[in-house]
Scaffold this motif. Structure first.
Motif, short mmCIF file in Angstrom:
data_model
loop_
_atom_site.label_atom_id
_atom_site.label_comp_id
_atom_site.label_asym_id
_atom_site.label_seq_id
_atom_site.Cartn_x
_atom_site.Cartn_y
_atom_site.Cartn_z
N TYR A 198 0.69 -1.12 0.18
CA TYR A 198 -0.02 -0.16 -0.14
C TYR A 198 0.91 1.17 0.15
O TYR A 198 0.47 2.11 -0.75
N ASN A 199 1.96 1.35 0.87
CA ASN A 199 2.68 2.47 1.03
C ASN A 199 3.34 2.75 -0.24
O ASN A 199 3.90 3.94 -0.50
N ARG A 200 3.79 1.74 -1.18
CA ARG A 200 4.24 1.87 -2.46
C ARG A 200 3.55 2.93 -3.32
O ARG A 200 3.93 3.89 -3.84
N GLU A 246 2.10 -2.96 4.46
CA GLU A 246 1.66 -4.59 4.05
C GLU A 246 1.24 -4.66 2.88
O GLU A 246 0.90 -3.63 2.14
N GLN A 247 1.42 -5.86 2.23
CA GLN A 247 1.15 -6.06 0.95
C GLN A 247 -0.43 -5.84 0.68
O GLN A 247 -1.19 -6.31 1.80
N MET A 248 -0.87 -5.73 -0.53
CA MET A 248 -2.26 -5.87 -0.74
C MET A 248 -3.06 -7.29 -1.10
O MET A 248 -2.97 -7.67 -2.04
N TYR A 259 0.71 -0.02 -13.93
CA TYR A 259 1.77 0.68 -12.89
C TYR A 259 2.27 -0.14 -12.04
O TYR A 259 3.36 -0.50 -11.83
N VAL A 260 1.17 -1.04 -11.45
CA VAL A 260 1.57 -1.86 -10.29
C VAL A 260 2.52 -3.00 -11.01
O VAL A 260 3.45 -3.70 -10.27
N GLY A 261 2.58 -3.58 -12.40
CA GLY A 261 3.26 -4.44 -12.70
C GLY A 261 4.75 -4.13 -13.11
O GLY A 261 5.66 -5.11 -12.90
N GLU A 262 5.03 -2.72 -12.98
CA GLU A 262 6.34 -2.28 -12.97
C GLU A 262 6.39 -0.89 -12.50
O GLU A 262 6.49 0.04 -13.42
N PRO A 263 6.36 -0.86 -10.94
CA PRO A 263 6.20 0.55 -10.35
C PRO A 263 7.55 1.62 -10.93
O PRO A 263 7.32 2.54 -10.87
N SER A 264 8.62 1.08 -11.22
CA SER A 264 9.84 1.80 -11.32
C SER A 264 9.89 2.32 -12.83
O SER A 264 10.90 2.67 -13.28
N LYS A 265 8.88 1.97 -13.71
CA LYS A 265 8.86 2.17 -15.15
C LYS A 265 9.28 3.54 -15.47
O LYS A 265 10.02 3.91 -16.35
N LEU A 266 8.56 4.28 -14.76
CA LEU A 266 8.77 5.96 -15.13
C LEU A 266 10.06 6.43 -14.78
O LEU A 266 10.86 7.13 -15.55
#
Length: 246
Positions: free
Chosen positions: A62-64, A89-91, A207-214
């Motif tokens: 969640y915090n990501r 924690e994880q979703m 976005y969730v699949g690759e949060p660091s993409k941007l």
């Protein structure tokens, strides 16, 4: 040889349907814009309200989302977390795996990497393609994913659709070539609003699949700039070293 070619031509429509899971038309384009934080925030809200009850994102916290999408943690607690989980924690959900497999015929998959697995266009078209089918357990089927075991949880938003099966006759044999969907009852959203909502949801899944993409793209741009500048200095250095030789 001629008979074999005729048989292959006759099979083309059915092969197209099989490849798309029952949907012979081109997939609709999802508007993916990972820089649109408002869209990603709306998508996160849609996911937690309509999808998280069955589908987990056990590789995403969640915090990501709070950090990347500019959502204050207090708002995350109030609007995105409905149990006793912590922001760090994880979703995940509390649905038992064995029971869910019995209810749905298969345990609902984790959706952390679904956009990378299926593609945003596939998910977007799938979400819009549920239609009434009284022969199924949940009373619906899907034009993209035939005989899907998932209920149409977004029906309150979209309404219901009926399906008209389009057949093409090839050498005297009828083959299913497409499914035409027609709105039967209205939902709480207009078709335009529902389209936008699905764009937002798919945008969030991408976005969730690759949060660091941007961030990766930004770093990649600077690396290319560095290499371009570095190449100039290397070229000048090479000319200096080989000046006497040439």
């Amino acid at each position: 040889m001629k008979k074999l070619l005729i048989a292959l031509v006759a099979l083309i429509p059915s092969l197209a349907i099989a490849a798309g899971g029952g949907y012979s038309h081109p997939l609709e384009k999802a508007k993916i814009d990972l820089e649109d934080k408002a869209s990603l925030q709306r998508g996160a809200a849609l996911f937690t309200n309509y999808c998280l009850g069955c589908h987990q994102m056990q590789f995403h916290r969640y915090n990501r989302s709070a950090q990347d999408l500019g959502i204050p943690e207090e708002l995350v607690k109030e609007n995105l977390i409905f149990g006793d989980q912590k922001v760090g924690e994880q979703m995940t959900n509390a649905m038992p795996a064995k029971e869910s497999a019995k209810w749905f015929g298969k345990q609902p998959p984790d959706l952390t990497l679904i956009a990378r697995l299926r593609s945003p266009d596939w998910i977007y078209t799938y979400l819009k393609s549920f239609y009434i089918d009284e022969s199924k357990t949940f009373g619906v089927n899907n034009a993209v994913f035939k005989d899907v075991g998932m209920p149409h949880v977004l029906e309150p938003l979209q309404g219901t659709q009926t399906a008209e099966f389009v057949y093409t006759e090839v050498h005297g044999e009828k083959t299913l070539s497409g499914i035409k969907l027609t709105q039967k009852t209205e939902g709480s959203m207009t078709p335009e609003e529902f389209d936008q909502a699905m764009h937002d949801l798919v945008n969030f899944l991408e976005y969730v699949g690759e949060p660091s993409k941007l961030e990766s793209h930004k770093i990649g741009t600077w690396v290319l700039v560095f290499l371009a500048v570095f190449f100039v200095f290397i070229y000048l250095l090479k000319k200096e070293y080989w000046r006497d030789v040439h």
